[in-house]
Design a protein around this motif. Structure first.
Motif, short mmCIF file in Angstrom:
data_model
loop_
_atom_site.label_atom_id
_atom_site.label_comp_id
_atom_site.label_asym_id
_atom_site.label_seq_id
_atom_site.Cartn_x
_atom_site.Cartn_y
_atom_site.Cartn_z
N GLY A 25 0.82 -1.20 0.00
CA GLY A 25 0.00 0.00 0.00
C GLY A 25 0.86 1.25 0.00
N LYS A 26 0.23 2.39 -0.23
CA LYS A 26 0.94 3.66 -0.25
C LYS A 26 1.53 3.96 1.12
CE LYS A 26 0.04 5.10 -4.50
NZ LYS A 26 1.12 5.41 -5.48
N PRO A 27 2.73 4.56 1.16
CA PRO A 27 3.33 4.88 2.46
C PRO A 27 2.62 6.05 3.12
CG PRO A 27 4.65 5.81 0.70
CD PRO A 27 3.56 5.02 0.02
N PRO A 28 2.76 6.20 4.44
CA PRO A 28 2.20 7.38 5.10
C PRO A 28 2.92 8.64 4.61
CG PRO A 28 3.56 6.12 6.62
CD PRO A 28 3.43 5.29 5.38
N ALA A 29 2.32 9.79 4.84
CA ALA A 29 2.84 11.04 4.29
C ALA A 29 4.23 11.37 4.78
CB ALA A 29 1.88 12.18 4.63
N ASN A 30 4.57 11.00 6.02
CA ASN A 30 5.83 11.43 6.62
C ASN A 30 6.87 10.33 6.74
OD1 ASN A 30 4.35 9.96 8.41
ND2 ASN A 30 4.66 11.33 10.17
N ARG A 31 6.63 9.19 6.09
CA ARG A 31 7.57 8.08 6.26
C ARG A 31 7.55 7.20 5.02
NH1 ARG A 31 5.69 3.70 8.53
NH2 ARG A 31 4.38 4.82 10.03
N ARG A 32 8.75 6.81 4.53
CA ARG A 32 8.84 5.96 3.35
C ARG A 32 8.72 4.49 3.69
NH1 ARG A 32 12.80 2.96 1.23
NH2 ARG A 32 14.27 3.69 2.80
N VAL A 33 9.36 4.05 4.79
CA VAL A 33 9.37 2.65 5.18
C VAL A 33 8.10 2.32 5.98
CG1 VAL A 33 10.62 0.85 6.45
CG2 VAL A 33 11.88 2.61 5.20
N ARG A 34 7.42 1.24 5.60
CA ARG A 34 6.21 0.85 6.31
C ARG A 34 6.53 0.11 7.61
NH1 ARG A 34 6.56 2.12 0.89
NH2 ARG A 34 4.55 2.07 -0.17
N ILE A 35 5.55 0.09 8.50
CA ILE A 35 5.68 -0.65 9.75
C ILE A 35 4.64 -1.76 9.78
CG2 ILE A 35 5.43 -0.54 12.27
CD1 ILE A 35 6.43 2.34 12.16
N MET A 36 5.12 -2.99 9.97
CA MET A 36 4.24 -4.15 10.10
C MET A 36 4.29 -4.62 11.55
SD MET A 36 4.50 -7.82 8.09
CE MET A 36 4.02 -7.13 6.52
N VAL A 37 3.16 -5.06 12.08
CA VAL A 37 3.10 -5.52 13.47
C VAL A 37 2.42 -6.88 13.53
CG1 VAL A 37 2.34 -5.00 15.82
CG2 VAL A 37 2.91 -3.12 14.26
N THR A 38 3.05 -7.84 14.21
CA THR A 38 2.44 -9.14 14.44
C THR A 38 1.40 -9.01 15.54
OG1 THR A 38 4.46 -10.30 13.81
CG2 THR A 38 2.87 -11.54 15.09
N LEU A 39 0.17 -9.44 15.28
CA LEU A 39 -0.91 -9.31 16.25
C LEU A 39 -0.88 -10.46 17.25
CD1 LEU A 39 -3.95 -8.21 14.05
CD2 LEU A 39 -2.22 -6.79 15.17
N SER A 40 -1.09 -10.14 18.51
CA SER A 40 -1.27 -11.17 19.54
C SER A 40 -2.74 -11.55 19.57
CB SER A 40 -0.85 -10.62 20.90
OG SER A 40 -1.71 -9.58 21.31
N CYS A 41 -3.06 -12.65 20.26
CA CYS A 41 -4.46 -13.07 20.34
C CYS A 41 -5.31 -12.04 21.06
CB CYS A 41 -4.55 -14.44 21.01
SG CYS A 41 -3.85 -14.50 22.67
N ASP A 42 -4.67 -11.18 21.89
CA ASP A 42 -5.42 -10.13 22.58
C ASP A 42 -6.11 -9.19 21.60
OD1 ASP A 42 -4.42 -11.16 24.92
OD2 ASP A 42 -2.76 -9.74 25.05
N ALA A 43 -5.51 -9.02 20.42
CA ALA A 43 -6.07 -8.09 19.43
C ALA A 43 -7.43 -8.55 18.92
CB ALA A 43 -5.10 -7.93 18.26
N ALA A 44 -7.74 -9.84 19.10
CA ALA A 44 -9.01 -10.36 18.61
C ALA A 44 -10.19 -9.71 19.32
CB ALA A 44 -9.07 -11.87 18.76
N ASP A 45 -9.99 -9.31 20.57
CA ASP A 45 -11.09 -8.77 21.37
C ASP A 45 -10.77 -7.40 21.97
OD1 ASP A 45 -12.80 -11.20 21.18
OD2 ASP A 45 -11.14 -12.11 22.28
N ASP A 46 -9.71 -6.76 21.50
CA ASP A 46 -9.31 -5.47 22.06
C ASP A 46 -9.25 -4.44 20.93
OD1 ASP A 46 -8.23 -3.33 23.40
OD2 ASP A 46 -6.71 -4.48 24.46
N TYR A 47 -10.39 -3.84 20.66
CA TYR A 47 -10.45 -2.85 19.59
C TYR A 47 -9.57 -1.65 19.89
CZ TYR A 47 -12.21 1.25 17.13
OH TYR A 47 -12.29 2.41 16.41
#
Length: 630
Positions: free
Chosen positions: A139-161
């Motif tokens: 996808g397109k990069p954010p306006a202020n940064r060229r390198v993207r950030i990816m994050v591995t989701l923990s199972c907590d993310a399933a129920d923590d909006y």
């Protein structure tokens, strides 16, 4: 003097006789011919690549031809006369070489000879092709940064909006779901939270789902004896700072242990009915040491107590009630109690250098070594492995590494049902072997399918919900082709495909893997540095990750810099100096991945800051001369 000659700074006083210029030009022309010859020989490979990637694949061919020779003597000659040394030519090898030849021809006042053209030409420069491919994948990069950030989701993310929303707001551009963990129901809830957060924040976020792949792990271990341990808190000098807080209850009550209890002690029968606050319990622990518990207060269906000593208890130990009389005398009161059933301990096997370990084909629960009363070894420690297919691929003399290399050994014997391993690498005090720990066989040529039966089941879900799919533990080009075939069968050939370089075999066959990968329209490479370091040696990791970056740039393939980035910060809230430097090095990739942890939002904030700062200083191998502030 010719303006071209003046511009490139060639003069007899700097370079010597005119014949030397001619020799250099001939050497460059010969190099050019070699590059084009290898391209012609690779015509069949290039024709199988997706049309959008043919110029990139041809450039990879040229780069491989370039790097199959020692370029240092030629680079020295070029640098001496002020010409490009081709040290940053990864994304545009042939055009860079052609430009040097043209300059030399002008400097020597020779008529420019017609250069044989590559039969695959691109309308866009190499750097632009890499940017286009990166946007397609991540996808397109954010306006202020060229390198993207990816994050591995923990199972907590399933129920923590709220957690997912904060990760997006702080800079997460891609979310990674590891299909080796959890299940479809959990993944579905994770994706629901991502979509909700995207909608509410207006931020984009691509979804990567990693297939588990043929991950080799240790099997289950038989549970250990039920033993309960607690200890008070102590400072660095060993002085107690807080006693251990113990919850005592009847084992007849189905009561959940309070979260802030150091341990929960069940007692048989109705013995607690005779206990009063301020009583003291005395007993001999599992080691025979005299211990006591001071009762504090009555709670709902139990008592709170404190302990000032490290204690080990097991079922059946006798408890004696001590009560202070009005005259101040401490006496035993009532009848003795008995500790009830305790949960079984997680099974562990302790291994020392020189020990033998038997790896079993059958999924038999592992067990520690067994000794007779005289101390003689009766049976070596044993453990199963998750992939019995390896038994036909391993041989005596090959290495085996367990739990990220903490435990190392050499295979001494192999038969139909067992592999005998001699432990050669462990701390002097020994190492604990646990269940579900990774096993690496860096010297073995494993005949494993790159897409497992479990992966095929998961693909049905993945192709409907993910933007990208990660191929784990890839070893050969056939693994990539197999995934591509399954995606075509599922009418998902346009899904982004990322190959994870985490095995020695994958690194050794990297060019073949990349040419096969480029048959897909949207592609990427992940440098999974954890297993890669274990398989190839930590001392080689810095060199390996550089080479992967170079080849990926030559193929115009975006790279994800992964494994243990800011791990200390994500897990403890405090980064080390070394990992901050490592995160800054990730600015040469197109994406940097963070793993899960309780402080992951803080890690995203810091990584975002580091990457923004570094993009003014570094792009790939090129140092950028941004204005300094002094």
């Amino acid at each position: 003097m010719s303006p071209f000659r003046k511009g490139i700074g060639i003069s007899p006083t700097r370079f010597g006789k005119k014949s030397a210029y001619t020799d250099l030009l001939q050497e460059l022309r010969k190099l050019q011919q070699d590059l084009l010859m290898l391209e012609a020989e690779s015509a069949e490979i290039l024709q199988r690549v997706d049309p959008r990637h043919r110029a990139s694949a041809a450039n990879l061919v040229h780069y491989l031809a370039l790097r199959r020779r020692d370029m240092r003597p030629l680079q020295e000659k070029l640098a001496t006369v002020g010409l490009s040394s081709m040290g940053r030519a990864e994304s545009h090898v042939l055009s860079n070489l052609h430009a040097i030849i043209i300059l030399l021809q002008h400097a020597l006042r020779k008529k420019a000879q017609q250069t044989p053209a590559s039969f695959i030409a691109s309308s866009a420069p190499g750097a632009d092709l890499l940017e286009i491919n990166t946007d397609r994948l991540l996808g397109k990069p954010p306006a202020n940064r060229r390198v993207r950030i990816m994050v591995t989701l923990s199972c907590d993310a399933a129920d923590d909006y709220t957690l997912v929303k904060q990760m997006l707001l702080q800079g997460m551009d891609c979310a990674r779901i590891n299909c080796a963990h959890d299940n479809i129901d959990v993944w579905k809830r994770m994706i629901k939270q991502i979509k909700r957060a995207r909608s509410k924040t207006g931020r984009s976020c691509r979804i990567l789902m990693d297939l588990g792949g043929p991950k080799l792990r240790t099997g289950e271990i038989a549970p250990g004896l039920p033993v309960l341990k607690w200890q008070p808190q102590r400072d660095m000098y060993g002085k107690m700072t807080a006693p251990a807080r113990i919850w005592i209850c009847s084992q007849n009550d189905s009561f959940t242990c309070p979260a802030h209890a150091c341990a929960c002690l069940p007692v048989k029968g109705e013995w607690l009915a005779q206990v009063k606050p301020l009583d003291r319990l005395e007993f001999r622990d599992a080691r025979g040491a005299l211990r006591s518990l001071q009762l504090l207060e009555k709670g709902d269906k139990g008592y709170w107590a404190e302990s000032t000593q490290t204690t080990y208890v097991k079922p059946g130990l006798k408890l004696y009630l001590l009560r202070t009389t009005r005259s101040g005398v401490v006496r035993r009161a009532g009848h003795a109690g008995e500790i009830g059933a305790l949960p079984e301990m997680q099974g562990t096997i302790r291994l020392h250098r020189g020990d033998n370990l038997i790896v079993t084909r059958e999924p038999i629960p592992g067990r520690p070594a067994q000794f007779g009363e005289d101390g003689q070894l009766l049976c070596a420690a044993s453990i199963a492995c998750s992939l019995p297919e390896i038994f036909t691929s391993v041989h005596p003399g090959e290495r085996i590494l367990i739990d990220d290399g903490r435990i190392g050994g050499v295979i001494r014997n192999v038969n139909i049902g067992e592999i005998l391993v001699e432990i050669t690498q462990a701390r002097d005090s020994g190492e604990k072997l646990l269940a579900d720990k990774g096993i690496n066989l860096p010297d073995s040529h494993l005949d494993l399918d790159g897409v497992t039966a479990t992966d095929i089941e998961h693909l049905e879900f993945v192709v409907r919900h993910a933007d990208m799919i990660g191929l784990s533990f890839v070893r050969r080009a056939a693994d990539v082709a197999l995934l591509q075939a399954h995606l075509k069968r599922l009418d998902a050939a346009k899904l982004g495909v990322i190959i994870k370089i985490e095995t020695r075999a994958a690194f050794e066959q990297l060019p073949d893997l990349m040419f096969t990968l480029l048959r897909s329209p949207i592609v990427g490479v992940m440098i999974a540095r954890g297993d890669l370091a274990v398989e190839c040696g930590y001392e080689r990791l810095a060199e390996l990750q550089e080479e992967i970056l170079w080849l990926a740039e030559a193929a115009h393939i975006p790279v994800i810099w992964a494994t243990q980035v800011l791990e200390g910060l994500a897990k403890t809230g405090k980064p080390s100096r070394a990992e901050v430097t490592d995160a800054a090095m990730g600015a040469r990739a197109e994406c940097v991945m963070l793993n899960k942890g309780p402080y992951v939002v803080k890690a995203i904030q810091m990584l975002d800051n580091i990457l923004q700062r570094m993009q003014g200083h570094q792009q790939k191998k090129r140092a950028l001369l941004r204005r300094l502030h002094w």
